[in-house]
Design a protein around this motif. Sequence first.
Motif, PDB file in Angstrom:
ATOM      1  N   ARG A   1      -1.919   6.221  19.886  1.00  0.00           N
ATOM      2  CA  ARG A   1      -1.750   6.157  18.240  1.00  0.00           C
ATOM      3  C   ARG A   1      -0.481   5.483  17.958  1.00  0.00           C
ATOM      4  O   ARG A   1      -0.271   5.547  16.839  1.00  0.00           O
TER       5      ARG A   1
ATOM      6  N   ASP B   1      -6.198  -7.900  24.145  1.00  0.00           N
ATOM      7  CA  ASP B   1      -6.758  -6.510  23.939  1.00  0.00           C
ATOM      8  C   ASP B   1      -5.723  -5.289  23.398  1.00  0.00           C
ATOM      9  O   ASP B   1      -5.905  -4.740  22.866  1.00  0.00           O
TER      10      ASP B   1
ATOM     11  N   TRP C   1       1.754  -0.641  20.959  1.00  0.00           N
ATOM     12  CA  TRP C   1       0.435  -1.738  21.650  1.00  0.00           C
ATOM     13  C   TRP C   1       1.109  -2.979  21.110  1.00  0.00           C
ATOM     14  O   TRP C   1       0.787  -4.055  21.926  1.00  0.00           O
TER      15      TRP C   1
ATOM     16  N   PRO D   1      -4.800  -2.276  10.648  1.00  0.00           N
ATOM     17  CA  PRO D   1      -5.569  -3.101  10.099  1.00  0.00           C
ATOM     18  C   PRO D   1      -4.721  -4.209   8.973  1.00  0.00           C
ATOM     19  O   PRO D   1      -5.549  -5.367   9.116  1.00  0.00           O
TER      20      PRO D   1
ATOM     21  N   ALA E   1      -5.612  -6.076  19.828  1.00  0.00           N
ATOM     22  CA  ALA E   1      -6.679  -5.330  19.237  1.00  0.00           C
ATOM     23  C   ALA E   1      -6.749  -3.941  19.028  1.00  0.00           C
ATOM     24  O   ALA E   1      -6.998  -3.207  17.884  1.00  0.00           O
ATOM     25  N   ARG E   2      -5.891  -3.107  19.974  1.00  0.00           N
ATOM     26  CA  ARG E   2      -5.731  -1.827  19.790  1.00  0.00           C
ATOM     27  C   ARG E   2      -4.503  -1.620  18.619  1.00  0.00           C
ATOM     28  O   ARG E   2      -4.655  -0.695  18.008  1.00  0.00           O
TER      29      ARG E   2
ATOM     30  N   ALA F   1      -6.183  -1.934  15.418  1.00  0.00           N
ATOM     31  CA  ALA F   1      -7.051  -0.686  15.069  1.00  0.00           C
ATOM     32  C   ALA F   1      -6.368   0.279  14.315  1.00  0.00           C
ATOM     33  O   ALA F   1      -7.037   1.014  13.478  1.00  0.00           O
ATOM     34  N   LEU F   2      -5.044   0.350  14.562  1.00  0.00           N
ATOM     35  CA  LEU F   2      -4.269   1.184  14.085  1.00  0.00           C
ATOM     36  C   LEU F   2      -3.606   0.785  12.614  1.00  0.00           C
ATOM     37  O   LEU F   2      -3.158   1.677  11.703  1.00  0.00           O
TER      38      LEU F   2
END
Length: 79
Positions: A18, A41, A23, A51, A44-45, A48-49
Amino acid sequence: SLDEAIAQLEDALRADPRQAEGWRLLAAAYQRQDQPAKARDAYARALALLPDDPGLLAEAAQARALAAPGRQFDAEAVG
């Protein structure tokens, strides 16, 4: 070394995925190592956290372009 730093960051993110900034850092390190798919990738992670982070959105779009055949921006980046 950069390889050792990446390994430590990968371990930390496995333990706690998280960490958006983790990331982001990992993605940047992958880019420095010319690993565009891994960078894409990892961004992208991070996205996701976080946005709605404008800087991160731009970094992720660039990473997707660098990982794409022909190095073109995708519809998400230009839309």
